[in-house]
Write a protein that holds these residues in place. Structure first.
Motif, mmCIF file in Angstrom:
data_model
loop_
_atom_site.group_PDB
_atom_site.id
_atom_site.type_symbol
_atom_site.label_atom_id
_atom_site.label_comp_id
_atom_site.label_asym_id
_atom_site.label_seq_id
_atom_site.Cartn_x
_atom_site.Cartn_y
_atom_site.Cartn_z
ATOM 1 N N LYS A 24 0.826 -1.210 0.000
ATOM 2 C CA LYS A 24 0.000 0.000 0.000
ATOM 3 C C LYS A 24 0.862 1.262 0.000
ATOM 4 N N ARG A 28 0.698 4.109 -2.845
ATOM 5 C CA ARG A 28 0.444 5.516 -2.530
ATOM 6 C C ARG A 28 1.580 6.405 -3.036
ATOM 7 N N ARG A 29 2.831 5.957 -2.853
ATOM 8 C CA ARG A 29 3.972 6.744 -3.334
ATOM 9 C C ARG A 29 3.911 6.892 -4.852
ATOM 10 N N GLN A 31 1.363 6.839 -6.746
ATOM 11 C CA GLN A 31 0.226 7.687 -7.107
ATOM 12 C C GLN A 31 0.367 9.094 -6.516
ATOM 13 N N GLN A 32 1.524 9.357 -5.892
ATOM 14 C CA GLN A 32 1.845 10.640 -5.278
ATOM 15 C C GLN A 32 0.803 11.061 -4.244
ATOM 16 N N GLU A 33 0.313 10.078 -3.475
ATOM 17 C CA GLU A 33 -0.609 10.331 -2.376
ATOM 18 C C GLU A 33 0.180 10.430 -1.078
ATOM 19 N N ALA A 34 -0.347 11.172 -0.132
ATOM 20 C CA ALA A 34 0.328 11.359 1.157
ATOM 21 C C ALA A 34 0.426 10.043 1.925
ATOM 22 N N TRP A 39 -1.977 7.049 8.826
ATOM 23 C CA TRP A 39 -2.372 6.112 7.786
ATOM 24 C C TRP A 39 -1.571 4.807 7.896
ATOM 25 N N GLN A 80 7.813 8.786 1.377
ATOM 26 C CA GLN A 80 7.410 9.548 0.193
ATOM 27 C C GLN A 80 8.465 9.434 -0.909
#
Length: 161
Positions: A24, A28-29, A31-34, A39, A80
């Motif tokens: 996950k 997320r990384r 998709q450049q999501e925080a 989380w 990140q």
């Protein structure tokens, strides 16, 4: 079972939680999501302050490749960026441990590359072998311990908030 430290393994259910969270994080990384501490801890779904949580955090931080990089002081930049050095790893581990109910504190420690299993020909190219290393100190089985990948080591002083 998944090997964690020499003589330690993760139980299959814990290894699955870490692997799922790891996947996950990578998604997320990409998709450049925080990727926030809350989380990550929620994704792990482990009891705050537990040994299992400490092991899971150690494993997640360990999996990120060690690579020198710019340091902006952001505790979750390790996840990140997808890489980091001891500053990134210590900051991420401290944040996840403390947010997860485990008393932890970043610490700068002296070390000597010559104390590690580094080949002599590699050590010979260094102008000096002594330096400093960012780490995280915490209590483990009533002992003062430092998180220094690839393992954990005794610390000289008591950990306090």
């Amino acid at each position: 079972m998944t090997t964690l430290l020499p003589g330690e393994t993760l139980a299959a259910s814990l290894a699955e939680k870490v692997s799922e969270t790891w996947q996950k994080i990578n998604t997320r990384r990409n998709q450049q999501e925080a990727i926030t501490p809350g989380w990550v801890l929620q994704s792990l779904g482990l009891k705050p302050g537990s040994t299992e949580l400490r092991r899971a955090i150690f494993e997640l931080v360990r999996r990120i490749p060690y690579q020198l990089g710019a340091w902006n002081g952001e505790s979750m930049s390790l996840f990140q960026q997808g890489f980091g050095d001891c500053r990134h790893k210590a900051a991420a581990a401290e944040r996840l441990l403390t947010d997860g109910g485990i008393t932890a504190k970043r610490k700068l420690v002296r070390f000597d590359w010559a104390d590690l299993p580094v080949p002599a020909d590699i050590l010979a190219i260094l102008p000096q072998t002594q330096g400093f290393h960012d780490t995280v100190a915490f209590e483990l089985q009533a002992k003062h311990t430092c998180l220094m990948p690839p393992g954990i080591w005794p610390c000289a002083e008591r950990v306090s908030r």
